[in-house]
Write an enzyme that holds these catalytic residues in place. Structure first.
Site, PDB file in Angstrom:
ATOM      1  N   HIS A  60       0.820  -1.215   0.000  1.00 29.77           N
ATOM      2  CA  HIS A  60       0.000   0.000   0.000  1.00 29.77           C
ATOM      3  C   HIS A  60       0.857   1.271   0.000  1.00 29.77           C
ATOM      4  O   HIS A  60       2.036   1.252   0.374  1.00 29.77           O
ATOM      5  CB  HIS A  60      -0.916   0.011   1.224  1.00 29.77           C
ATOM      6  CG  HIS A  60      -0.167  -0.021   2.522  1.00 29.77           C
ATOM      7  ND1 HIS A  60       0.409   1.098   3.084  1.00 29.77           N
ATOM      8  CD2 HIS A  60       0.120  -1.043   3.357  1.00 29.77           C
ATOM      9  CE1 HIS A  60       1.010   0.771   4.213  1.00 29.77           C
ATOM     10  NE2 HIS A  60       0.860  -0.520   4.406  1.00 29.77           N
ATOM     11  N   GLU A  92      -1.741  -7.066   7.401  1.00 24.47           N
ATOM     12  CA  GLU A  92      -0.373  -6.915   7.888  1.00 24.47           C
ATOM     13  C   GLU A  92      -0.122  -7.843   9.078  1.00 24.47           C
ATOM     14  O   GLU A  92      -1.062  -8.329   9.719  1.00 24.47           O
ATOM     15  CB  GLU A  92      -0.141  -5.447   8.293  1.00 24.47           C
ATOM     16  CG  GLU A  92       1.215  -5.129   8.927  1.00 24.47           C
ATOM     17  CD  GLU A  92       2.385  -5.428   7.999  1.00 24.47           C
ATOM     18  OE1 GLU A  92       2.621  -6.622   7.712  1.00 24.47           O
ATOM     19  OE2 GLU A  92       3.076  -4.482   7.588  1.00 24.47           O
TER      20      GLU A  92
END
Length: 248
Positions: A9, A87
């Site tokens: 990202h 994550e």
């Protein structure tokens, strides 16, 4: 030839503030949005037309993917979201400044928490509001599967079954896929694809929003991998990620 693009990202608010983020759902910065747009423009220029896209449940990845697809005029393609691409969960470190934490615990210890294969930070308590069991987006995930902390080894254990059973299975009938996720969930995938050792994975640092292309033959054997972008610029971005725990 088949291709999968892996994309971390764009810069998030806590990337900018140099904090451990993990499963905390922080947004993109203006820079992060611009990084995502640039990635989309590069991918379009290189002629990519994705058949399907995958991302996590966290908005910094979702918004990065949306921005990329918008720049590519591919807003219409099928997007699948999964918590398995989230994550690494950083436990009690989530929200703490990396450099300040290094001052307190030592740079070596923080590096182990950030990049080692099998060392996890302390878990967050059951009653901590940061515990994913309290988050409605994970209501369909069993409590036993939701982490209170993770090492990279743990992250790989939840990510790779999805990679193998869903993404690689899709690649059999597709030509190009994109996966927008996070530094550590993607490190686990790259470790698998490139057969990187447990010891050497500590040295892999992924920059934000730089497309990483993996090419496969028709039997799904990986044949080539490369970043899209100037090699020297990519190297500098990777070094910047590696230096996040150092006091500025």
């Amino acid at each position: 030839m088949k291709k999968i693009v892996l994309l971390r990202h764009g810069e998030s608010t806590w990337n900018k503030e140099n904090r451990f983020t993990g499963w905390t759902d922080v947004d993109l910065t203006e820079k992060g949005v611009a990084e995502a747009a640039k990635a989309g423009e590069i991918l379009k220029k290189e002629g990519f037309i994705f058949d399907k896209a995958y991302t996590s449940y966290l908005k910094r990845a979702v918004k990065t993917l949306n921005c990329v697809l918008d720049k590519m005029d591919l807003d219409w393609i099928n997007v699948e979201k999964t918590w398995r691409l989230n994550e690494k969960h950083y436990g009690t470190l989530q929200g703490l400044n990396k450099a300040e934490t290094a001052e307190k615990y030592g740079a070596e210890q923080v590096q182990l928490w950030r990049r080692s294969f099998d060392i996890a930070p302390d878990p967050i308590p059951e009653d901590d509001p940061r515990n994913p069991r309290k988050d409605i987006r994970y209501k369909n995930v069993t409590n036993a599967d939701l982490p209170a902390t993770e090492s990279l080894k743990d992250t790989i254990a939840r990510t790779m079954p999805y990679w193998t059973d869903v993404i690689m299975k899709q690649l059999k009938t597709s030509n190009q896929l994109i996966v927008v996720a996070h530094g550590n969930s993607l490190r686990g995938v790259i470790k698998h694809l490139k057969n990187i050792s447990d010891e050497d994975i500590v040295n892999l640092n992924l920059p934000t929003a730089v497309p990483y292309v993996f090419e496969f033959d028709d039997n799904l054997n990986m044949t080539r991998d490369y970043f899209l972008g100037d090699p020297e610029e990519v190297k500098k971005l990777m070094e910047a990620v590696a230096n996040q725990a150092k006091k500025k």
